[in-house]
Structure formats: C-alpha cells, structure tokens
Design a protein around this motif. Structure first.
Motif, PDB file in Angstrom:
ATOM      1  N   GLY A  65      37.124  28.477  44.055  1.00  0.00           N
ATOM      2  CA  GLY A  65      37.837  29.339  44.985  1.00  0.00           C
ATOM      3  C   GLY A  65      39.322  29.058  45.068  1.00  0.00           C
ATOM      4  O   GLY A  65      40.125  29.981  45.266  1.00  0.00           O
ATOM      5  N   LEU A  66      39.714  27.790  44.913  1.00  0.00           N
ATOM      6  CA  LEU A  66      41.118  27.444  45.023  1.00  0.00           C
ATOM      7  C   LEU A  66      41.918  28.068  43.887  1.00  0.00           C
ATOM      8  O   LEU A  66      41.476  28.072  42.731  1.00  0.00           O
ATOM      9  CB  LEU A  66      41.290  25.928  45.022  1.00  0.00           C
ATOM     10  N   ASP A  67      43.081  28.571  44.217  1.00  0.00           N
ATOM     11  CA  ASP A  67      44.037  29.154  43.262  1.00  0.00           C
ATOM     12  C   ASP A  67      43.595  30.505  42.709  1.00  0.00           C
ATOM     13  O   ASP A  67      44.358  31.125  41.960  1.00  0.00           O
ATOM     14  CB  ASP A  67      44.298  28.210  42.072  1.00  0.00           C
ATOM     15  N   HIS A  68      42.397  30.959  43.022  1.00  0.00           N
ATOM     16  CA  HIS A  68      41.866  32.198  42.458  1.00  0.00           C
ATOM     17  C   HIS A  68      41.703  33.262  43.544  1.00  0.00           C
ATOM     18  O   HIS A  68      41.620  32.960  44.735  1.00  0.00           O
ATOM     19  CB  HIS A  68      40.520  31.950  41.775  1.00  0.00           C
ATOM     20  N   ALA A  69      41.643  34.516  43.115  1.00  0.00           N
ATOM     21  CA  ALA A  69      41.445  35.629  44.039  1.00  0.00           C
ATOM     22  C   ALA A  69      39.957  35.796  44.342  1.00  0.00           C
ATOM     23  O   ALA A  69      39.099  35.441  43.541  1.00  0.00           O
ATOM     24  CB  ALA A  69      42.005  36.919  43.437  1.00  0.00           C
ATOM     25  N   PHE A  70      39.661  36.347  45.535  1.00  0.00           N
ATOM     26  CA  PHE A  70      38.270  36.630  45.902  1.00  0.00           C
ATOM     27  C   PHE A  70      38.211  37.945  46.677  1.00  0.00           C
ATOM     28  O   PHE A  70      39.203  38.401  47.248  1.00  0.00           O
ATOM     29  CB  PHE A  70      37.667  35.499  46.738  1.00  0.00           C
ATOM     30  N   PHE A  71      37.018  38.545  46.671  1.00  0.00           N
ATOM     31  CA  PHE A  71      36.777  39.799  47.384  1.00  0.00           C
ATOM     32  C   PHE A  71      35.552  39.624  48.259  1.00  0.00           C
ATOM     33  O   PHE A  71      34.429  39.567  47.767  1.00  0.00           O
ATOM     34  CB  PHE A  71      36.579  40.943  46.391  1.00  0.00           C
ATOM     35  N   TYR A  72      35.766  39.507  49.560  1.00  0.00           N
ATOM     36  CA  TYR A  72      34.694  39.346  50.542  1.00  0.00           C
ATOM     37  C   TYR A  72      34.284  40.739  51.014  1.00  0.00           C
ATOM     38  O   TYR A  72      35.094  41.478  51.566  1.00  0.00           O
ATOM     39  CB  TYR A  72      35.230  38.511  51.706  1.00  0.00           C
ATOM     40  N   ALA A  73      33.021  41.092  50.777  1.00  0.00           N
ATOM     41  CA  ALA A  73      32.532  42.402  51.218  1.00  0.00           C
ATOM     42  C   ALA A  73      31.018  42.319  51.312  1.00  0.00           C
ATOM     43  O   ALA A  73      30.330  42.181  50.308  1.00  0.00           O
ATOM     44  CB  ALA A  73      32.954  43.502  50.254  1.00  0.00           C
TER      45      ALA A  73
ATOM     46  N   HIS B 127      48.057  41.803  39.918  1.00  0.00           N
ATOM     47  CA  HIS B 127      47.376  42.988  40.428  1.00  0.00           C
ATOM     48  C   HIS B 127      45.926  42.625  40.688  1.00  0.00           C
ATOM     49  O   HIS B 127      45.208  42.191  39.775  1.00  0.00           O
ATOM     50  CB  HIS B 127      47.466  44.121  39.394  1.00  0.00           C
ATOM     51  N   ILE B 128      45.482  42.785  41.927  1.00  0.00           N
ATOM     52  CA  ILE B 128      44.129  42.382  42.314  1.00  0.00           C
ATOM     53  C   ILE B 128      43.387  43.594  42.862  1.00  0.00           C
ATOM     54  O   ILE B 128      43.901  44.329  43.708  1.00  0.00           O
ATOM     55  CB  ILE B 128      44.178  41.256  43.364  1.00  0.00           C
TER      56      ILE B 128
ATOM     57  N   THR C 175      32.722  43.637  42.818  1.00  0.00           N
ATOM     58  CA  THR C 175      33.439  43.055  41.692  1.00  0.00           C
ATOM     59  C   THR C 175      34.904  42.833  42.022  1.00  0.00           C
ATOM     60  O   THR C 175      35.461  43.452  42.930  1.00  0.00           O
ATOM     61  CB  THR C 175      33.343  43.959  40.455  1.00  0.00           C
ATOM     62  N   ILE C 176      35.541  41.946  41.248  1.00  0.00           N
ATOM     63  CA  ILE C 176      36.964  41.699  41.404  1.00  0.00           C
ATOM     64  C   ILE C 176      37.639  41.710  40.033  1.00  0.00           C
ATOM     65  O   ILE C 176      37.070  41.220  39.046  1.00  0.00           O
ATOM     66  CB  ILE C 176      37.233  40.372  42.140  1.00  0.00           C
ATOM     67  N   TYR C 177      38.825  42.299  39.988  1.00  0.00           N
ATOM     68  CA  TYR C 177      39.640  42.372  38.778  1.00  0.00           C
ATOM     69  C   TYR C 177      41.000  41.739  39.074  1.00  0.00           C
ATOM     70  O   TYR C 177      41.521  41.862  40.192  1.00  0.00           O
ATOM     71  CB  TYR C 177      39.894  43.820  38.368  1.00  0.00           C
ATOM     72  N   VAL C 178      41.582  41.100  38.080  1.00  0.00           N
ATOM     73  CA  VAL C 178      42.957  40.616  38.176  1.00  0.00           C
ATOM     74  C   VAL C 178      43.708  41.060  36.927  1.00  0.00           C
ATOM     75  O   VAL C 178      43.246  40.808  35.802  1.00  0.00           O
ATOM     76  CB  VAL C 178      43.023  39.088  38.323  1.00  0.00           C
ATOM     77  N   ASP C 179      44.825  41.732  37.140  1.00  0.00           N
ATOM     78  CA  ASP C 179      45.688  42.179  36.046  1.00  0.00           C
ATOM     79  C   ASP C 179      44.938  43.046  35.041  1.00  0.00           C
ATOM     80  O   ASP C 179      44.972  42.824  33.829  1.00  0.00           O
ATOM     81  CB  ASP C 179      46.343  40.983  35.350  1.00  0.00           C
TER      82      ASP C 179
ATOM     83  N   PRO D 108      38.904  43.540  31.815  1.00  0.00           N
ATOM     84  CA  PRO D 108      37.597  43.756  32.418  1.00  0.00           C
ATOM     85  C   PRO D 108      37.424  42.991  33.732  1.00  0.00           C
ATOM     86  O   PRO D 108      38.285  42.204  34.128  1.00  0.00           O
ATOM     87  CB  PRO D 108      36.635  43.219  31.347  1.00  0.00           C
ATOM     88  N   VAL D 109      36.280  43.213  34.373  1.00  0.00           N
ATOM     89  CA  VAL D 109      35.963  42.542  35.628  1.00  0.00           C
ATOM     90  C   VAL D 109      35.950  41.030  35.418  1.00  0.00           C
ATOM     91  O   VAL D 109      35.518  40.528  34.379  1.00  0.00           O
ATOM     92  CB  VAL D 109      34.608  43.048  36.171  1.00  0.00           C
ATOM     93  N   GLU D 110      36.439  40.289  36.410  1.00  0.00           N
ATOM     94  CA  GLU D 110      36.488  38.821  36.297  1.00  0.00           C
ATOM     95  C   GLU D 110      35.417  38.120  37.122  1.00  0.00           C
ATOM     96  O   GLU D 110      35.137  36.953  36.901  1.00  0.00           O
ATOM     97  CB  GLU D 110      37.869  38.306  36.716  1.00  0.00           C
ATOM     98  N   GLY D 111      34.834  38.817  38.087  1.00  0.00           N
ATOM     99  CA  GLY D 111      33.779  38.218  38.893  1.00  0.00           C
ATOM    100  C   GLY D 111      32.946  39.294  39.537  1.00  0.00           C
ATOM    101  O   GLY D 111      33.461  40.360  39.896  1.00  0.00           O
ATOM    102  N   SER D 112      31.640  39.054  39.701  1.00  0.00           N
ATOM    103  CA  SER D 112      30.775  40.052  40.326  1.00  0.00           C
ATOM    104  C   SER D 112      29.567  39.380  40.954  1.00  0.00           C
ATOM    105  O   SER D 112      29.130  38.307  40.524  1.00  0.00           O
ATOM    106  CB  SER D 112      30.321  41.098  39.312  1.00  0.00           C
ATOM    107  N   ILE D 113      29.044  40.003  41.998  1.00  0.00           N
ATOM    108  CA  ILE D 113      27.797  39.587  42.636  1.00  0.00           C
ATOM    109  C   ILE D 113      27.029  40.851  43.013  1.00  0.00           C
ATOM    110  O   ILE D 113      27.599  41.948  43.048  1.00  0.00           O
ATOM    111  CB  ILE D 113      28.027  38.730  43.894  1.00  0.00           C
TER     112      ILE D 113
END
Length: 240
Positions: A71-79, A108-109, A120-124, A127-132
C-alpha cells in the motif's frame, strides 16, 4: 497552481462539494491527476472521496494505504465493503497499483467500479494495475471531497500536493478511453469524437497553398471511422 488545485494538509486544504455523487448502484469511473511531494509519506493520502472514516462505506481514490500489502507509495481505490483477515485483524480489501505515485511526478489515476464485476485501478493509462471482486457500496451522507475524507461529520484534509482534471463518469470507461485521458489530459470522454490536435492558424501569401491538419479520436461504442469536412466562411469546400 496553473489550472491545478494546490492542497496543503497542514492548512486543512480541501474542496468540499457537498453531499453529492453517491455512486455505486451501477458502474462508474473516477479519474484524476496528482502530483505529490517526492517521497510523500502522508498515510491515506486521499485526493478524492465520499466516505465516513471508521465505517465501511462510500469510496476513496488515494495513495499510501498503510494497512495493506504494497500500500505504501502506491495508489489505491476503496469502493465497497469486502473484508479480508490480516494478522488477526479484518481490513477492507482494495485494489492497489503497481506503479509508485509519490515520486514528485504527475500521475494519472483511474478507479473503475462494476457492482457485479471487478473494482479496478489504473495508473498512467491501461492496462489495469490492480483488481478485486466488487462488493456493495454502502451509502453515506458525507460530502464529496477533493483532498480529504470526512471524520465523523467533519471534512478533514488528507492530501498535500496538486490535483487536476478530476472527472466522474456514470459508466465503466474502457482501456482505450482511459488511454485517451492519459495521453490527452485536458479532454473529456464524450459520445462525440474528441479533437486532440486542432488546426492551427496559418498565414500565407494570396494565391499560395495553405495546408491544415487535424487529429480526432473516438472510442465510444457505435462510433464508426471518422471523416472530416473542411469549410470556408461556413460553406463546405467540395472534395475537402
């Protein structure tokens, strides 16, 4: 700062847009650009939120989640409210980026929520960088904030840095559309084509040739190949 918001956590800097945008009953997308101080260590640097802290509700787009792996230094999407055990505790599961976003550069997040699919979350760009797997989003009466979250009933700053081009869409943007927003930060995704390189003014001698160019894109479903029609003084130029 230019056309961006410059926010300072120490000064409780945030933008409060009132009790609006309670999303989650259908697909939605949140997009925004951030620039943090290099190595920014603000825990839960929430730059877009509609959320009451200590409750599993609403949504947040942020960085430096201190309670999850990577989690540190990275983007996250709480939903949503999906929880997972972690070392004897239960925490809310969120998608996390693989790209470091607190390096002092613009990033760009984008967070995409689908109630019956993936969060899902995207950065720049894609493709998608994280998903649940998605879970229901519990509604709240907290205000929609840029640069903070609501603690109890008090909007509270959670972010130091720049925020720009915050956009909300009532559908899940495609990878191609997310790429368009990344490559062209000032545009919005619409049902009509987007001119990304407009014609430029040109002065030539009378009788000489003037050559103009334009570039437009469209990824909206149902839009076919693009064509152009040039006009002079409001009248179509035949064959142009």
């Amino acid at each position: 700062s230019g056309n961006a918001l410059s926010l300072d956590l120490a000064a409780n800097g945030l933008v409060n847009m009132g009790d609006n945008l309670m999303l989650g009953s259908s697909n939605f997308t949140i997009s925004g650009w951030i620039k943090t101080p290099p190595g920014g260590t603000t825990g839960f640097g929430n730059f877009v939120s509609k959320h009451n802290t200590t409750f599993a509700n609403g949504y947040i787009l942020g960085y430096n989640h201190t309670a999850i792996a990577n989690g540190l230094d990275h983007a996250f999407f709480y939903a949503g409210t999906r929880t997972i055990p972690s070392g004897g505790f239960t925490i809310v599961d969120v998608p996390v980026s693989t790209t470091v976003v607190n390096d002092g550069n613009w990033h760009h997040i984008v967070g995409v929520y689908r109630p019956t699919g993936l969060t899902t979350i995207y950065v720049d760009g894609a493709p998608v960088e994280g998903s649940i797997a998605s879970s229901p989003i519990a509604a709240n009466a907290a205000p929609f904030l840029i640069g903070g979250t609501t603690a109890g009933s008090t909007p509270t700053a959670n972010f130091t840095g720049l925020v720009d081009e915050v956009q909300i869409y009532n559908r899940a943007l495609t990878d191609a559309e997310i790429d368009i927003l990344f490559v062209n930060p000032s545009v919005e995704i619409t049902t009509t084509p987007i001119i990304v390189v407009p014609p430029q003014n040109l002065a030539v001698a009378v009788g000489s040739t003037a050559t103009f160019t334009v570039t437009a894109v469209s990824t909206f479903p149902g839009n076919g190949p693009l064509t152009y029609q040039w006009l002079r003084s409001g009248t179509n130029l035949p064959g142009a």
